[in-house]
Design a protein around this motif. Structure first.
Motif, PDB file in Angstrom:
ATOM      1  N   ALA A  48      -0.327  -2.877  -1.973  1.00 52.19           N
ATOM      2  CA  ALA A  48       0.618  -2.474  -0.937  1.00 52.19           C
ATOM      3  C   ALA A  48       0.291  -3.096   0.413  1.00 52.19           C
ATOM      4  O   ALA A  48       1.201  -3.432   1.183  1.00 52.19           O
ATOM      5  CB  ALA A  48       0.652  -0.947  -0.819  1.00 52.19           C
ATOM      6  N   THR A  49      -0.985  -3.277   0.713  1.00 49.30           N
ATOM      7  CA  THR A  49      -1.370  -3.793   2.036  1.00 49.30           C
ATOM      8  C   THR A  49      -0.968  -5.255   2.219  1.00 49.30           C
ATOM      9  O   THR A  49      -0.307  -5.590   3.218  1.00 49.30           O
ATOM     10  CB  THR A  49      -2.873  -3.584   2.277  1.00 49.30           C
ATOM     11  OG1 THR A  49      -3.194  -2.202   2.052  1.00 49.30           O
ATOM     12  CG2 THR A  49      -3.263  -3.969   3.693  1.00 49.30           C
ATOM     13  N   GLY A  79       4.320   3.241  -1.413  1.00 45.70           N
ATOM     14  CA  GLY A  79       4.060   2.029  -0.646  1.00 45.70           C
ATOM     15  C   GLY A  79       4.585   0.779  -1.319  1.00 45.70           C
ATOM     16  O   GLY A  79       5.475   0.095  -0.803  1.00 45.70           O
ATOM     17  N   ARG A  80       4.056   0.461  -2.480  1.00 44.79           N
ATOM     18  CA  ARG A  80       4.411  -0.783  -3.167  1.00 44.79           C
ATOM     19  C   ARG A  80       5.904  -0.857  -3.481  1.00 44.79           C
ATOM     20  O   ARG A  80       6.578  -1.839  -3.199  1.00 44.79           O
ATOM     21  CB  ARG A  80       3.606  -0.904  -4.447  1.00 44.79           C
ATOM     22  CG  ARG A  80       3.953  -2.080  -5.330  1.00 44.79           C
ATOM     23  CD  ARG A  80       3.396  -1.933  -6.717  1.00 44.79           C
ATOM     24  NE  ARG A  80       1.972  -1.632  -6.706  1.00 44.79           N
ATOM     25  CZ  ARG A  80       1.441  -0.495  -7.136  1.00 44.79           C
ATOM     26  NH1 ARG A  80       2.228   0.467  -7.625  1.00 44.79           N
ATOM     27  NH2 ARG A  80       0.139  -0.304  -7.098  1.00 44.79           N
ATOM     28  N   GLN A  85      -0.985   4.386   8.040  1.00 46.92           N
ATOM     29  CA  GLN A  85      -2.010   3.390   7.711  1.00 46.92           C
ATOM     30  C   GLN A  85      -3.403   4.002   7.840  1.00 46.92           C
ATOM     31  O   GLN A  85      -3.671   4.793   8.746  1.00 46.92           O
ATOM     32  CB  GLN A  85      -1.879   2.184   8.629  1.00 46.92           C
ATOM     33  CG  GLN A  85      -2.739   0.985   8.246  1.00 46.92           C
ATOM     34  CD  GLN A  85      -2.455  -0.219   9.127  1.00 46.92           C
ATOM     35  OE1 GLN A  85      -1.985  -0.072  10.260  1.00 46.92           O
ATOM     36  NE2 GLN A  85      -2.713  -1.419   8.622  1.00 46.92           N
ATOM     37  N   TYR A 132      -4.008   6.721  -1.506  1.00 44.69           N
ATOM     38  CA  TYR A 132      -4.045   5.311  -1.122  1.00 44.69           C
ATOM     39  C   TYR A 132      -4.498   4.397  -2.264  1.00 44.69           C
ATOM     40  O   TYR A 132      -4.841   3.238  -2.013  1.00 44.69           O
ATOM     41  CB  TYR A 132      -4.986   5.127   0.076  1.00 44.69           C
ATOM     42  CG  TYR A 132      -4.437   5.670   1.378  1.00 44.69           C
ATOM     43  CD1 TYR A 132      -3.889   4.824   2.327  1.00 44.69           C
ATOM     44  CD2 TYR A 132      -4.457   7.036   1.652  1.00 44.69           C
ATOM     45  CE1 TYR A 132      -3.383   5.317   3.521  1.00 44.69           C
ATOM     46  CE2 TYR A 132      -3.956   7.542   2.830  1.00 44.69           C
ATOM     47  CZ  TYR A 132      -3.421   6.679   3.765  1.00 44.69           C
ATOM     48  OH  TYR A 132      -2.902   7.164   4.948  1.00 44.69           O
ATOM     49  N   ILE A 143      -2.615   0.404   3.378  1.00 45.55           N
ATOM     50  CA  ILE A 143      -1.302   1.016   3.255  1.00 45.55           C
ATOM     51  C   ILE A 143      -1.305   1.944   2.045  1.00 45.55           C
ATOM     52  O   ILE A 143      -1.845   1.609   0.994  1.00 45.55           O
ATOM     53  CB  ILE A 143      -0.214  -0.065   3.121  1.00 45.55           C
ATOM     54  CG1 ILE A 143      -0.190  -0.960   4.369  1.00 45.55           C
ATOM     55  CG2 ILE A 143       1.156   0.556   2.872  1.00 45.55           C
ATOM     56  CD1 ILE A 143       0.132  -0.247   5.668  1.00 45.55           C
ATOM     57  N   LEU A 198       5.377   3.316   6.917  1.00 47.43           N
ATOM     58  CA  LEU A 198       4.080   3.100   6.274  1.00 47.43           C
ATOM     59  C   LEU A 198       2.989   2.810   7.301  1.00 47.43           C
ATOM     60  O   LEU A 198       1.844   3.249   7.135  1.00 47.43           O
ATOM     61  CB  LEU A 198       4.184   1.953   5.271  1.00 47.43           C
ATOM     62  CG  LEU A 198       5.024   2.265   4.023  1.00 47.43           C
ATOM     63  CD1 LEU A 198       5.241   1.014   3.200  1.00 47.43           C
ATOM     64  CD2 LEU A 198       4.348   3.347   3.181  1.00 47.43           C
ATOM     65  N   HIS A 232      -0.322   4.571  -1.158  1.00 45.24           N
ATOM     66  CA  HIS A 232       0.344   4.433  -2.450  1.00 45.24           C
ATOM     67  C   HIS A 232       1.515   5.404  -2.580  1.00 45.24           C
ATOM     68  O   HIS A 232       2.626   4.990  -2.887  1.00 45.24           O
ATOM     69  CB  HIS A 232      -0.651   4.681  -3.585  1.00 45.24           C
ATOM     70  CG  HIS A 232      -0.027   4.676  -4.950  1.00 45.24           C
ATOM     71  ND1 HIS A 232       0.635   3.580  -5.450  1.00 45.24           N
ATOM     72  CD2 HIS A 232       0.049   5.632  -5.909  1.00 45.24           C
ATOM     73  CE1 HIS A 232       1.086   3.859  -6.667  1.00 45.24           C
ATOM     74  NE2 HIS A 232       0.750   5.100  -6.957  1.00 45.24           N
ATOM     75  N   GLU A 233       1.280   6.718  -2.374  1.00 45.76           N
ATOM     76  CA  GLU A 233       2.371   7.679  -2.494  1.00 45.76           C
ATOM     77  C   GLU A 233       2.073   8.932  -1.692  1.00 45.76           C
ATOM     78  O   GLU A 233       0.926   9.227  -1.356  1.00 45.76           O
ATOM     79  CB  GLU A 233       2.662   8.044  -3.949  1.00 45.76           C
ATOM     80  CG  GLU A 233       1.646   8.932  -4.621  1.00 45.76           C
ATOM     81  CD  GLU A 233       2.025   9.263  -6.067  1.00 45.76           C
ATOM     82  OE1 GLU A 233       2.930  10.091  -6.275  1.00 45.76           O
ATOM     83  OE2 GLU A 233       1.385   8.703  -6.986  1.00 45.76           O
ATOM     84  N   TRP A 284       2.790  -5.387   2.475  1.00 43.97           N
ATOM     85  CA  TRP A 284       3.300  -4.922   3.771  1.00 43.97           C
ATOM     86  C   TRP A 284       3.310  -6.079   4.765  1.00 43.97           C
ATOM     87  O   TRP A 284       4.274  -6.266   5.516  1.00 43.97           O
ATOM     88  CB  TRP A 284       2.432  -3.776   4.286  1.00 43.97           C
ATOM     89  CG  TRP A 284       2.933  -3.142   5.559  1.00 43.97           C
ATOM     90  CD1 TRP A 284       3.736  -2.059   5.687  1.00 43.97           C
ATOM     91  CD2 TRP A 284       2.646  -3.585   6.905  1.00 43.97           C
ATOM     92  NE1 TRP A 284       3.981  -1.785   7.010  1.00 43.97           N
ATOM     93  CE2 TRP A 284       3.325  -2.706   7.778  1.00 43.97           C
ATOM     94  CE3 TRP A 284       1.905  -4.624   7.445  1.00 43.97           C
ATOM     95  CZ2 TRP A 284       3.267  -2.844   9.163  1.00 43.97           C
ATOM     96  CZ3 TRP A 284       1.844  -4.766   8.834  1.00 43.97           C
ATOM     97  CH2 TRP A 284       2.514  -3.880   9.681  1.00 43.97           C
ATOM     98  N   THR A 317      10.874   0.923   6.661  1.00 48.45           N
ATOM     99  CA  THR A 317       9.762   0.983   5.710  1.00 48.45           C
ATOM    100  C   THR A 317       8.465   0.554   6.376  1.00 48.45           C
ATOM    101  O   THR A 317       7.417   1.205   6.203  1.00 48.45           O
ATOM    102  CB  THR A 317      10.062   0.080   4.494  1.00 48.45           C
ATOM    103  OG1 THR A 317      11.282   0.510   3.882  1.00 48.45           O
ATOM    104  CG2 THR A 317       8.943   0.131   3.488  1.00 48.45           C
TER     105      THR A 317
END
Length: 655
Positions: free
Chosen positions: A350-351, A276-277, A305, A345, A320, A301, A322-323, A354, A297
Motif C-alpha cells: 500500500a505504501t 489501503g491497497r 499514516q 497495517y 500506509i 490514507l 491495510h484496513e 500510495w 483517497t
C-alpha cells in the motif's frame, strides 16, 4: 473447525455504502447465509419475506436498475380459470445512505444513517376487482459481518419496541411509506398486513422502509459529486462503463476523521470499509474519469499514516494502512485464527502504491496546492521503503507477520496458501514479492520527479535507490524452465527464487523495472494458454502442482489482476496483447449483466461457454469495477479518447 463462508453468486443486492441489503435471486430475504439488511459491519434485519394470500408470489424477472435499485417482478395467481398472468406485482428495493449530524452544525458528524425501502405496485388486467392480503414478515438480529462470513449460527434475536429495534450504537425504525398496513409484533418478528382491492387498470401502491442509524460508525456516507461514466462510440463498452460507475458510486465512503475526502470501499459485503491497497488501485484506474476519488483517497490514507512501531498492528513510521474496522476482526484462516486490530497495517504494497497514486493524480490534474500539502507524507512514505519495508537490509521489501495473529501473506494475494513453488508446496517467509519490488522501483522514480518539481531535496537519492533495485532484481529474481526465462513469484526466507509461474509477473509491466527484452518475455508468458484462460489471466499456471481453477489465489482469475496486466502492456507497447485480454474480460462482464466480478474460475473459455462464478466473491467490488476504464482504453481506437483513457495506467503521465 473450518468455516463455511456463505456463497453470494446466486444472490441479489442493493448498495449505498455503508448500507447494503442482500436477498435471494427472487428478492426474498430469507435468513439464510449472507442475506439480510446491513448497516456497516452488522446485520440488523435477517429476513423480509413477502406473501400474497398466504403464498409467495411467483417470481419471473429481476431487473437491475442500478447498484442502489432493483426491481423484482412477480405474478399473482388470483383466478384458477385464467391461464394468462394478468395480475402483476413489482417489488422495487432501494438503498440510500446519509450522515448523522449533531445539532445544527454541518461539520459535527456523529455517525452514519441510511434507508432500505421497498415500493410494491400491484396491477391487474382481470375483468373484476381482486381482493388480496399482502403480508410482509420482518425479522431482526444482531450479527456481525465476521460471524456471518465464517458461517456461524444466527446472532441474537432483537425484540422491537414498537416497530423499532435498538442495540449497541445502532437504531432501526420501521416506516410504512404508502397504504394503511397493520403492524403486528411477535418476539423478534414484525408482520405488516395490507388488505387491498385491485381494480383493472388501477395500480395499487404499497410501501415500507427501515431507517438505520449507526451513531458510532467509523465510516460515513460520502459527500461530493458522484462519478460520471464517459460515453464512447462502442455500445458494449458503454454498457460496461455505465454499470461499473453505478457500482463504484455505491461504494463511495468517507472516514469520520476526514469527512470530506471520498474513497472507495473495497467491496460488498465482506469489505465495505477502507482498504489501503484496494482503494488506491481502484482510484488509480479511475483517474481518467474522476480525479476527486484519488485526491480523497490520498488524503484519507495520509491522515492515518503510521508514526510509530507496533508489531500488534504492524504499524511503522510512514506506512500506509491495510484496513479499518470498528472492532477487532477475528477470522479463521486455513492454518490459524487471525485477530486483526481495528486499524491494521499488515500490507507490504500500500505504501509504494500510495506514492504512485499521488504522482498519477498530479499528472492527471490534481492541483499543485493539494499535492504540496501531501509532500511530508510522500517523504515519510519514501523513507519507509528504505528504513522499514526492508526487514533484513538486502535491498528488497519483504514481509513477515511478527504478531502471530496477523496476515501470513501481505501482498495482494494475502491468503495463507498463495505463495507456492512450482511443485505446489508453500514458500516460507519472510517473503519478498516480485511485484512489490517493481512498485518500490516506480515509487522511487515518480517520488523523485515530484520532489524535483516542488523544489524538495532527495530526488537523486531515490533515483539511485531505483537503479540499485532494478539491478538487484535482475540478478536475483529470474528463473528458467523449459519455456525459457521468467520472473520468480518471490524470494523466500533463504533468498531463493520461488519458481511458481503466476500473474504477479504481469504487474512488473509498466513500472519501468524491466528492459524491453524482459518485457517481451513476461508478455509471452502471461499470454501462454497455461496462464491466459481466454477470459483472463489465471493467478497461477495450470502447470503448477497447487493449481485449481477455483482456488482463491492459486488458479482463479481476478478482474483487476488482468486489468493491471493490460495497463502495463499498454504502457510498454503491447496493444494487441492488451486488446486480447480486454476482450476476454469484456466477455466476462457481458455474461454477468455487465458487472465485472471480483474473481471467477480459471476454467478455459474453450471448455466453458461462460465463466464459472467464484461463489463467495464480492459483488460489487471496487478494483474490479474500476477495471472497466482500463478495458475501455485497450479497446478504444487510437485517438484523443484513448489518450484520455490511457491515463488510467499512467501511459500519458510522462513515464
Amino acid at each position: 473447525m473450518a468455516s463455511e463462508q456463505p456463497y453470494l453468486h446466486n444472490l441479489s443486492g442493493v448498495f449505498s455504502a455503508p448500507i447494503q441489503a442482500w436477498a435471494d435471486a427472487h428478492g426474498q430475504v430469507r435468513h439464510a447465509g449472507a442475506q439480510g439488511i446491513y448497516c456497516g459491519d452488522d446485520r440488523v434485519l435477517n429476513s423480509a419475506v413477502l406473501t400474497v394470500d398466504g403464498r409467495e408470489p411467483e417470481w419471473v424477472s429481476t431487473q437491475l436498475r442500478s447498484a442502489k435499485e432493483t426491481d423484482y417482478i412477480y405474478f399473482v395467481r388470483a383466478d384458477a380459470e385464467v391461464a394468462d398472468p394478468l395480475l402483476s406485482l413489482v417489488r422495487t428495493r432501494t438503498a440510500e445512505s446519509g450522515r448523522v449530524r449533531a445539532g445544527e452544525s454541518a461539520e459535527t458528524l456523529t455517525g452514519c444513517s441510511g434507508r432500505v425501502a421497498e415500493s410494491l405496485r400491484l396491477e391487474s388486467a382481470m375483468r373484476e376487482p381482486v381482493t388480496l392480503n399482502v403480508r410482509l414478515t420482518l425479522g431482526a438480529d444482531n450479527t456481525t459481518m465476521e460471524h456471518i462470513k465464517q458461517g456461524g449460527p444466527a446472532g441474537v434475536p432483537v425484540e422491537p419496541e414498537g416497530p423499532a429495534w435498538s442495540w449497541r450504537d445502532k437504531d432501526t425504525a420501521l416506516a410504512l411509506t404508502a397504504g394503511n398496513g397493520t403492524v403486528s409484533i411477535h418476539g423478534s418478528r414484525v408482520t405488516i398486513d395490507w388488505a387491498v382491492e385491485v381494480f383493472p387498470g388501477v395500480p395499487v401502491h404499497l410501501g415500507w422502509a427501515v431507517d438505520l442509524t449507526d451513531a458510532d460508525s467509523p465510516m460515513l456516507a460520502a459527500d461530493g459529486e458522484p462519478i460520471v461514466a464517459p460515453t464512447l462510440d462502442n455500445p458494449r463498452l458503454n454498457r460496461l462503463l455505465e454499470r461499473s460507475v453505478s457500482d463504484l458510486n455505491s461504494l463511495r465512503l468517507a472516514h469520520y476523521s476526514h469527512p470530506h475526502d471520498t474513497f472507495l470501499a473495497a467491496g460488498a459485503p465482506w469489505f465495505f470499509t477502507m482498504f489501503g491497497r484496494d482503494s488506491i488501485i481502484a482510484a488509480r484506474m479511475l483517474l481518467p474519469v474522476n480525479t476527486a476519488i484519488a485526491a480523497g483517497t490520498l488524503r484519507a490514507l495520509a491522515g492515518r499514516q503510521g508514526t510509530e512501531t507496533d508489531h500488534t498492528t504492524a504499524v511503522q513510521p510512514g506506512k500506509i494502512l491495510h484496513e479499518v474496522r470498528r472492532t477487532v476482526l477475528t477470522m479463521a484462516d486455513s492454518s490459524n485464527v487471525l485477530r486483526l486490530p481495528p486499524v491494521y497495517y499488515g500490507t507490504i504494497d500500500a505504501t509504494p502504491l500510495w506514492i504512485c497514486l499521488l504522482h498519477d493524480a498530479w499528472a492527471a490534474g490534481m492541483p499543485d496546492t493539494e499535492v504540496e500539502e501531501l509532500l511530508p507524507n510522500l517523504e515519510d512514505a519514501l523513507e519507509w521503503l528504505r528504513d522499514h519495508g526492508d526487514l533484513d537490509g538486502d535491498g528488497f521489501l519483504e514481509y513477515l507477520d511478527e504478531s502471530g495473529a496477523g496476515l501470513v501473506n501481505q501482498g495482494w494475494k494475502d491468503s495463507g496458501d498463495a505463495i507456492r513453488w512450482h511443485d505446489g508446496s508453500l514458500a516460507k517467509g519472510p517473503i519478498a514479492l516480485a511485484e512489490v519490488q517493481a512498485y518500490a522501483y516506480e515509487a522511487a522514480m515518480v517520488g523523485a520527479e515530484i520532489l524535483d518539481a516542488f523544489g524538495r531535496p532527495g530526488a537523486a537519492e531515490w533515483r539511485g535507490y531505483a537503479a540499485a533495485m532494478a539491478e538487484r532484481f535482475r540478478a536475483q529474481f529470474w528463473c528458467e524452465d523449459e519455456q525459457g526465462r521468467y520472473p520468480a513469484l518471490a524470494l523466500d526466507a533463504d533468498k531463493r527464487p520461488v519458481d511458481g509461474v503466476t500473474s504477479n509477473m504481469g504487474h512488473l509491466l509498466g513500472t519501468g523495472i524491466l528492459n524491453e527484452e524482459e518485457q517481451r518475455l513476461v508478455v509471452r508468458r502471461v499470454m501462454d494458454p497455461a496462464m491466459f484462460s481466454g477470459y483472463g489471466v489465471r493467478t497461477l499456471s495450470t502447470t503448477n502442482g497447487g493449481y485449481w481453477p477455483t482456488r482463491y489465489h492459486a488458479g482463479a482469475v481476478w478482474s483487476h489482476d488482468t486489468a493491471l496486466i493490460i495497463s502495463g502492456m499498454l504502457i510498454d507497447g503491447f496493444p494487441d496483447e492488451a486488446a486480447q485480454l480486454a476482450t476476454g474480460l469484456l466477455q466476462v462482464a457481458e455474461a454477468n449483466e455487465w458487472r465485472l466480478p471480483e474473481l471467477f474460475g480459471g476454467h478455459g473459455s474453450d471448455t466453458m461457454r461462460t465463466p464459472v462464478p467464484f461463489p463467495a466473491s464480492c459483488r460489487p467490488q471496487a478494483w474490479a469495477s474500476a477495471s472497466s476504464v482500463v478495458i475501455a482504453a485497450a479497446l478504444t481506437p487510437v485517438g484523443p479518447a484513448q489518450e484520455k483513457l490511457l491515463q488510467a495506467s499512467g501511459a500519458s503521465a510522462g513515464r
